[in-house]
Write a protein that holds these residues in place. Structure first.
Motif, PDB file in Angstrom:
ATOM      1  N   HIS A 182     -21.792   9.222 -94.675  1.00 29.62           N
ATOM      2  CA  HIS A 182     -21.462   7.872 -94.063  1.00 29.62           C
ATOM      3  C   HIS A 182     -20.181   7.667 -93.486  1.00 29.62           C
ATOM      4  O   HIS A 182     -19.146   7.936 -93.939  1.00 29.62           O
ATOM      5  CB  HIS A 182     -21.559   6.555 -95.021  1.00 29.62           C
ATOM      6  N   ASN A 183     -20.074   7.275 -92.161  1.00 21.45           N
ATOM      7  CA  ASN A 183     -18.691   7.352 -91.270  1.00 21.45           C
ATOM      8  C   ASN A 183     -18.901   6.377 -90.159  1.00 21.45           C
ATOM      9  O   ASN A 183     -19.935   6.045 -89.719  1.00 21.45           O
ATOM     10  CB  ASN A 183     -18.434   8.697 -90.739  1.00 21.45           C
ATOM     11  N   LYS A 184     -17.712   6.082 -90.015  1.00 17.61           N
ATOM     12  CA  LYS A 184     -17.371   4.958 -88.911  1.00 17.61           C
ATOM     13  C   LYS A 184     -17.310   5.862 -87.533  1.00 17.61           C
ATOM     14  O   LYS A 184     -16.934   6.545 -87.650  1.00 17.61           O
ATOM     15  CB  LYS A 184     -16.239   4.146 -88.905  1.00 17.61           C
ATOM     16  N   LYS A 185     -18.325   5.236 -86.776  1.00 16.94           N
ATOM     17  CA  LYS A 185     -18.026   5.794 -85.287  1.00 16.94           C
ATOM     18  C   LYS A 185     -16.570   6.002 -84.541  1.00 16.94           C
ATOM     19  O   LYS A 185     -16.140   4.860 -84.636  1.00 16.94           O
ATOM     20  CB  LYS A 185     -19.235   5.575 -84.449  1.00 16.94           C
ATOM     21  N   ARG A 186     -16.570   6.966 -83.675  1.00 15.76           N
ATOM     22  CA  ARG A 186     -15.247   6.955 -83.097  1.00 15.76           C
ATOM     23  C   ARG A 186     -15.652   6.633 -81.630  1.00 15.76           C
ATOM     24  O   ARG A 186     -16.496   7.136 -80.818  1.00 15.76           O
ATOM     25  CB  ARG A 186     -14.547   8.587 -83.073  1.00 15.76           C
ATOM     26  N   PHE A 187     -14.752   5.902 -81.110  1.00 16.89           N
ATOM     27  CA  PHE A 187     -14.909   5.678 -79.512  1.00 16.89           C
ATOM     28  C   PHE A 187     -13.835   6.011 -78.567  1.00 16.89           C
ATOM     29  O   PHE A 187     -12.651   6.062 -79.200  1.00 16.89           O
ATOM     30  CB  PHE A 187     -14.956   3.975 -79.422  1.00 16.89           C
ATOM     31  N   GLY A 188     -14.030   6.438 -77.614  1.00 18.75           N
ATOM     32  CA  GLY A 188     -13.276   7.039 -77.043  1.00 18.75           C
ATOM     33  C   GLY A 188     -13.234   8.576 -76.677  1.00 18.75           C
ATOM     34  O   GLY A 188     -14.421   9.233 -76.936  1.00 18.75           O
ATOM     35  N   PRO A 189     -12.311   9.551 -76.380  1.00 17.95           N
ATOM     36  CA  PRO A 189     -12.504  10.817 -76.167  1.00 17.95           C
ATOM     37  C   PRO A 189     -12.971  11.422 -77.622  1.00 17.95           C
ATOM     38  O   PRO A 189     -12.481  10.935 -78.574  1.00 17.95           O
ATOM     39  CB  PRO A 189     -10.928  11.286 -75.954  1.00 17.95           C
ATOM     40  N   LYS A 190     -13.657  12.288 -77.318  1.00 15.34           N
ATOM     41  CA  LYS A 190     -14.341  13.108 -78.651  1.00 15.34           C
ATOM     42  C   LYS A 190     -14.137  14.788 -78.416  1.00 15.34           C
ATOM     43  O   LYS A 190     -14.137  15.117 -77.384  1.00 15.34           O
ATOM     44  CB  LYS A 190     -15.911  12.648 -78.795  1.00 15.34           C
ATOM     45  N   GLU A 191     -14.213  15.292 -79.479  1.00 18.36           N
ATOM     46  CA  GLU A 191     -14.302  16.879 -79.293  1.00 18.36           C
ATOM     47  C   GLU A 191     -15.614  17.280 -78.531  1.00 18.36           C
ATOM     48  O   GLU A 191     -16.551  16.671 -78.676  1.00 18.36           O
ATOM     49  CB  GLU A 191     -14.548  17.503 -80.791  1.00 18.36           C
ATOM     50  N   ILE A 192     -15.316  18.312 -78.071  1.00 16.71           N
ATOM     51  CA  ILE A 192     -16.642  19.028 -76.983  1.00 16.71           C
ATOM     52  C   ILE A 192     -17.320  19.394 -78.103  1.00 16.71           C
ATOM     53  O   ILE A 192     -17.453  19.959 -79.033  1.00 16.71           O
ATOM     54  CB  ILE A 192     -15.896  20.268 -76.348  1.00 16.71           C
ATOM     55  N   SER A 193     -18.996  18.913 -77.750  1.00 14.83           N
ATOM     56  CA  SER A 193     -19.867  19.424 -78.593  1.00 14.83           C
ATOM     57  C   SER A 193     -21.133  19.949 -77.759  1.00 14.83           C
ATOM     58  O   SER A 193     -21.253  19.266 -76.864  1.00 14.83           O
ATOM     59  CB  SER A 193     -20.469  18.412 -79.385  1.00 14.83           C
TER      60      SER A 193
END
Length: 364
Positions: free
Chosen positions: A307-318
């Motif tokens: 369970h995690n809170k979502k990150r908004f903005g730049p993310k790692e390349i996937s």
């Protein structure tokens, strides 16, 4: 060919037995129960032969040719034609032929035209009604077999596609192994570890963790295609330690594990891939909403929760194939023995995986 001939013979005898049972019941009702002891057996044989003709003509010709193709008007016209033919045949057989063959017996119990018409229509109606039931049952079985065949073909294609994906990934992994000399890689990491062990012990710990993860990823799996759950848990610990070091321990990660049987076997890289997905897309810098990871395992099940809170903005390349590959691989290895539930909300992401029953294979 012999199998088809045997099937036709079996079908013929089944139909014959059913017709004999039906005729026997009707004769018992009309002769015994209704009180017509003078009914002649030859007439009944002729009546049921006529019924059989219209039964099979409707079930094997009229219904498949017209009714199934929704040509209802044509079907109705042909049905009326069959009714007319039925009355004519009954008249010829019962009035003319029987009168010639049976002589006085037939004359003594001759029927009026009205009674003869009502009787012939009644027998025709029974044959048509029964043929409807026979046709519908046969059509239902045929459609069920067609659906089953389609499902089998779809399952085969899906298995073939999964096999192609697996073969492709294995080939890519083999290519990676040939491109990277493991001895050179690990010797180099060992050299870096020796250089920073005294001056930067935290970096040295990170190198050790990375070495263990890469060693697990590059080595071939066992002959059964599984790895020990203990190895997967160690990789999770190493991965968490690397991320904490990367962000100077300014991340909040809770990893709870209750593994009563560490020697269970599991598909390799399943749990760590799911955790990597949370690292890529999760926000771990909020102490009020830490990344929560729970692992429970016993002799009959493996349960993994994220369970995690979502990150908004730049993310790692996937590349986006990790989670999809894990889901397909789980479906292939544990088709009826796993549950993968994903709750993807606006601000939070929850994943729950449970593998049960024979899927939790203990090491010998």
């Amino acid at each position: 060919m012999r199998k088809e001939t045997t099937g036709v013979r079996f079908k013929f005898w089944i139909h014959l037995i059913i017709w004999l049972l039906y005729a026997s019941v009707c004769m018992w009702v009309y002769v015994v129960r209704a009180g017509y002891p003078d009914v002649i057996l030859v007439e009944y044989v002729q009546i049921f032969l006529i019924c059989a003709v219209f039964f099979y003509s409707n079930a094997d010709f009229l219904l498949p040719v017209f009714f199934e193709r929704k040509k209802y008007f044509s079907y109705t016209c042909w049905l009326l034609v069959s009714l007319a033919l039925n009355n004519i045949i009954h008249y010829l057989v019962l009035a003319v032929i029987d009168g010639y063959w049976l002589g006085a017996k037939a004359s003594a119990r001759s029927l009026t035209p009205y009674e003869q018409t009502i009787g012939s229509v009644w027998w025709w109606f029974q044959s048509i009604l029964l043929s409807f039931g026979y046709w519908f049952a046969r059509l239902s079985i045929k459609r069920k077999e067609e659906v089953q065949t389609i499902r089998i073909e779809m399952a085969k294609k899906e298995v073939e596609q999964l096999k192609l994906v697996q073969d492709k990934l294995e080939l890519e992994n083999e290519v990676l192994r040939t491109q990277i000399n493991p001895h050179f890689l690990f010797n180099t990491l060992g050299y870096f570890y020796n250089k920073v062990e005294d001056t930067h012990p935290d970096v040295a710990e990170g190198i050790v963790a990375l070495t263990h993860i890469m060693r697990s990823s590059l080595r071939k799996v066992d002959t059964d295609g599984f790895v020990s759950l203990e190895e997967e848990v160690d990789n999770i610990d190493y991965l968490i330690s690397i991320y904490k070091m990367r962000y100077s321990n300014n991340v909040y990660i809770s990893f709870e594990k209750q593994v009563n049987c560490p020697h269970l076997r599991i598909v390799p890289h399943t749990l760590i891939t799911l955790l990597e997905n949370a690292f890529k897309h999760g926000d771990m810098h909020d102490p009020a909403h830490p990344l929560t990871v729970r692992l429970e395992a016993d002799t009959t099940y493996i349960s993994f929760f994220i369970h995690n809170k979502k990150r908004f903005g730049p993310k790692e390349i996937s590349n986006g194939i990790g989670l999809a590959y894990v889901a397909k691989h789980l479906q292939k290895v544990y088709p009826d023995r796993h549950i993968l539930q994903i709750d993807n909300k606006e601000f939070f992401y929850t994943l729950n995986l449970k593998i049960t029953g024979e899927s939790a294979v203990t090491l010998q």
